[in-house]
Design a protein around this motif. Sequence first.
Motif, PDB file in Angstrom:
ATOM      1  N   TYR A   1      21.810  -9.446   1.619  1.00  0.00           N
ATOM      2  CA  TYR A   1      21.703  -9.183   2.954  1.00  0.00           C
ATOM      3  C   TYR A   1      22.110 -10.512   3.523  1.00  0.00           C
ATOM      4  CZ  TYR A   1      18.877  -5.462   1.594  1.00  0.00           C
ATOM      5  OH  TYR A   1      18.262  -4.360   0.884  1.00  0.00           O
TER       6      TYR A   1
ATOM      7  N   ASN B   1      21.796 -13.938  12.240  1.00  0.00           N
ATOM      8  CA  ASN B   1      20.400 -14.442  12.873  1.00  0.00           C
ATOM      9  C   ASN B   1      20.371 -15.855  12.903  1.00  0.00           C
ATOM     10  OD1 ASN B   1      19.932 -11.597  11.502  1.00  0.00           O
ATOM     11  ND2 ASN B   1      18.512 -11.773  12.955  1.00  0.00           N
TER      12      ASN B   1
ATOM     13  N   ASN C   1      14.762 -13.156  14.542  1.00  0.00           N
ATOM     14  CA  ASN C   1      14.158 -12.934  13.183  1.00  0.00           C
ATOM     15  C   ASN C   1      13.075 -11.858  13.107  1.00  0.00           C
ATOM     16  OD1 ASN C   1      12.837 -14.998  14.749  1.00  0.00           O
ATOM     17  ND2 ASN C   1      11.492 -15.021  12.946  1.00  0.00           N
TER      18      ASN C   1
ATOM     19  N   LEU D   1      14.097  -8.585  11.669  1.00  0.00           N
ATOM     20  CA  LEU D   1      14.296  -8.442  10.266  1.00  0.00           C
ATOM     21  C   LEU D   1      13.442  -7.785   9.193  1.00  0.00           C
ATOM     22  CD1 LEU D   1      16.018 -11.865   9.772  1.00  0.00           C
ATOM     23  CD2 LEU D   1      17.233  -9.963   9.942  1.00  0.00           C
TER      24      LEU D   1
ATOM     25  N   TYR E   1      17.663 -13.165   3.179  1.00  0.00           N
ATOM     26  CA  TYR E   1      18.874 -13.077   3.860  1.00  0.00           C
ATOM     27  C   TYR E   1      19.748 -14.377   3.663  1.00  0.00           C
ATOM     28  CZ  TYR E   1      16.811  -9.129   6.167  1.00  0.00           C
ATOM     29  OH  TYR E   1      16.038  -8.057   6.427  1.00  0.00           O
TER      30      TYR E   1
END
Length: 264
Positions: free
Chosen positions: A70, A75, A100, A103, A108
């Motif tokens: 990811y 972000n 965030n 998420l 990530y």
Amino acid sequence: MTFFPIGLAAQGGLLITPGRVVFDGQKRMQELNLANAGKDTARYLISFIEIKMNGDGTFEQITQPEPGQYFASNNLRFFPRSIKLAPNESQVVKLQLVKNSQLAPGEYRSHMYFRAVPEEVPLGEKTPGKDPSGISVQLKPIFGISIPVIIRVGENKADVSISGVALAWGEDLQPILSMVLNRTGNMSVYGDLKIDLISPKGKITQVGDIKGIAVYTPISSRSMRVMLNKIAGVDYKTGKLHITYTTPSTGGSVKTIETELMLF
């Protein structure tokens, strides 16, 4: 392009600290310090790139995530997007975590890329390297430094083990230790590797030390070959090699994984 997973990244006179950024708590803003240790003024463009790690520890730039990987770049915000540094000058680059809350749990990762931009010669100025035929030749090396930026959401359940430890001999009887770092869980692992030789009489000699070794998601194992130090009086045919991989944990604690290889 060069990838640095350690605490300080450096190439072409550009120093970056830290060499790795992790958002894994309540912090929403972090800073990087860039310094020009070279002799010339330099300009750098800053961007995000996406990278995957291969099973042998090499890196490859990609545009689409691998299964189980990811990207973090959607972000993250940063400023400025370019900098110009005179010799011995430094500047701060700020990184901000955004959106965030949207998420899902997991890790990530993207890589922040600092690309050197050659200074353009103003029109009318003479360029070096001009031969009598009127053809000018000027080579300008362009380099880049990449550091990982990681966002972690939820509990970190990653673990690591060491397997496949073996000792071989390279050119000029160079001792080379091979091993595999195995990662399990939902996030990457990162730590320092240390190798000690313990003689039959119990004397301990450090013969290898590598800082900042990562096994990034989504791969589950990374093979390594470590050239051990050739030290007078150290016999790699007796005693044992003690290998430790130390990883930082939450709350400032550390976790150490150990294994040994008997030498005959």
